[in-house]
Design a protein around this motif. Structure first.
Motif, mmCIF file in Angstrom:
data_model
loop_
_atom_site.group_PDB
_atom_site.id
_atom_site.type_symbol
_atom_site.label_atom_id
_atom_site.label_comp_id
_atom_site.label_asym_id
_atom_site.label_seq_id
_atom_site.Cartn_x
_atom_site.Cartn_y
_atom_site.Cartn_z
ATOM 1 N N GLU A 1 2.094 11.492 7.126
ATOM 2 C CA GLU A 1 0.209 11.908 6.776
ATOM 3 C C GLU A 1 0.374 10.061 6.448
ATOM 4 N N PHE A 2 1.137 8.896 5.983
ATOM 5 C CA PHE A 2 0.879 7.737 6.095
ATOM 6 C C PHE A 2 0.458 7.384 7.537
ATOM 7 N N GLU A 3 1.455 7.036 8.013
ATOM 8 C CA GLU A 3 1.591 6.625 9.388
ATOM 9 C C GLU A 3 0.307 6.659 9.438
ATOM 10 N N LYS B 1 -2.547 7.806 9.429
ATOM 11 C CA LYS B 1 -3.774 7.539 8.557
ATOM 12 C C LYS B 1 -3.279 5.918 8.788
ATOM 13 N N ASN B 2 -3.032 4.719 9.127
ATOM 14 C CA ASN B 2 -2.419 3.914 9.104
ATOM 15 C C ASN B 2 -1.730 3.313 10.049
ATOM 16 N N LYS C 1 1.077 -0.730 0.036
ATOM 17 C CA LYS C 1 -0.142 0.065 0.186
ATOM 18 C C LYS C 1 0.615 1.665 -0.249
ATOM 19 N N PHE C 2 2.253 1.320 0.842
ATOM 20 C CA PHE C 2 2.879 2.526 0.987
ATOM 21 C C PHE C 2 3.588 2.772 0.067
ATOM 22 N N GLU D 1 1.013 4.189 -3.074
ATOM 23 C CA GLU D 1 0.536 5.281 -2.657
ATOM 24 C C GLU D 1 1.360 6.276 -2.978
ATOM 25 N N ALA D 2 2.724 6.276 -2.503
ATOM 26 C CA ALA D 2 4.293 6.473 -2.771
ATOM 27 C C ALA D 2 3.822 7.201 -4.305
ATOM 28 N N PHE E 1 5.642 12.708 2.695
ATOM 29 C CA PHE E 1 4.508 11.328 2.651
ATOM 30 C C PHE E 1 4.093 10.265 3.975
#
Ligand SMILES: Cc1ncc(COP(=O)(O)O)c(C=O)c1O
Length: 367
Positions: free
Chosen positions: A361-363, A365-366, A317-318, A321-322, A358
């Motif tokens: 942000e990802f962390e 959310k997840n 996913k990372f 999205e990256a 990025f």
């Protein structure tokens, strides 16, 4: 046109200005009415580029007069064979420190050549079994053979994200280093090395040209029972114009080196590379429950930063999205998995700042 942020492991990001110059000069090189791609390597327009590329390497890396700079082909893997072909004389043995897949392959090539040529290649130590190459050996593991033809190390292990922080003392035995993934990223004392080689395609230019820096006496004393095209001496005696060089690759390397020198050369690169790596490792270390760097802290590379997420699904996913956010080339090597950011010279601090923003942000959310 939107350029992405390129974290490729190699071929890798090049300075935009180096590419723009190549674009602007592609059809008509310096008013000669033809492309550099069409020029003879035996005439002044190309020779000037060739000599400038070598002079830039000499100046930026402070290469002493005891060493020649050669531009060869065949990549770093070519050097895995060419080093023993030149330096591994019959009846001798070479020492290899195996810290990753490339180091292992370098050793295997030396064994093959040794079998043909009445010589040997020994593994001094391998970090594969105990730690899956996640560390550089300690001093006391390095029991070198004092009569070895040379000691071979891989200064930065591109796949595993480890890097020698200081180089081993080998006394009178020449130290040979594969610096494919960290040449020109930090200062080196070239006088301590018998030979350094690097495929250009990570820190100094495009693929197609291989930089070799070798002590003149080692070149002169190289084996003469090997084909001329593989002898360092052939290249040293001809200013690396023994045969047709990869002219365009050398030209783009010249452009790249010019840009890097204008940005402040090795001092500025050292500072920025350290800042880039620190920012990324600090971000990873700040959330050990989410990001995990497998490499021992003392062995961490400032060029290839590798890390894992809690699950493979999250890693996928990372990466997806990256990529959608124009942060590309972050997939770990297929043999290692996870995430890897290759932050070579042409990747700027601002690029790593984008990646880190990025990640946060990802962390959120997840995590
Ligand atoms: C440390 C190291 N050595 C050798 C190689 C192989 O280089 P080449 O593809 O130029 O043969 C690589 C390529 O990624 C590398 O990172």
């Amino acid at each position: 046109m939107a350029r992405v942020v390129n974290f490729n492991a190699g071929p890798a990001a090049l300075p935009l200005a180096a590419l723009e110059q190549a674009r602007d000069e592609l059809i008509d090189f310096e008013g000669t009415g033809m492309s550099l791609l069409e020029h003879s390597h035996r005439e002044a327009p190309y020779e000037k580029v060739h000599r400038e590329a070598i002079a830039l390497l000499r100046r930026m890396l402070s290469v002493p007069e005891t060493h020649d700079i050669l531009l060869m082909q065949g990549g770093a893997r070519g050097q895995f064979a060419i080093v023993p072909m030149n330096l591994l004389h019959a009846g001798k043995s070479a020492d290899y420190v195996v810290t990753g897949t490339w180091a292992k392959q370098a050793h295997e090539e030396a064994v093959l050549f040794g079998n043909m040529a009445g010589a040997k290649a020994r593994v001094v130590v391998s970090t594969e079994k105990d730690k899956k190459f996640a560390r550089i050996p300690t001093k006391d593991e390095l029991a070198f053979d004092p009569s070895a033809a040379y000691v071979h190390i891989t200064s930065n292990n591109t796949l595993f994200g480890t890097q020698w922080q200081s180089y081993p003392e080998t006394g009178d035995v020449p130290l040979v280093a594969d610096m494919t993934s960290d040449l020109l990223s930090r200062p080196i004392d070239v006088s301590k090395f018998g030979l350094i080689y690097a495929g250009a395609q990570k820190n100094v230019g495009p693929s197609g040209v291989t930089v070799v820096i070798a002590r003149k006496d080692l070149i002169a004393g190289g084996r003469t029972d090997i084909p001329q095209i593989f002898r360092y001496k052939s290249f040293a005696d001809s200013e690396s114009l023994f045969n047709t060089p990869p002219t365009f690759a050398i030209y783009v390397m010249r452009n790249t080196l010019r840009v890097l020198e204008e940005q402040g050369g090795i001092e500025a690169l050292t500072r920025e590379n350290a800042a880039k790596a620190k920012l990324l490792y600090d971000t990873i270390d700040a959330s050990p429950d989410f990001w995990r760097a497998p490499v021992e802290k003392a062995s961490r590379s400032i060029m290839n930063v590798v890390w894992r997420l809690p699950t493979e699904e999250l890693e996928k996913k990372f990466l997806g999205e990256a990529k959608a956010a124009s942060l590309v080339g972050l997939k770990g090597h297929r043999s290692v998995g996870g995430v890897r950011a290759s932050i070579y010279n042409a990747v700027r601090l601002a690029d790593v700042e984008k990646l880190v923003a990025f990640m946060r942000e990802f962390e959120k959310k997840n995590g």
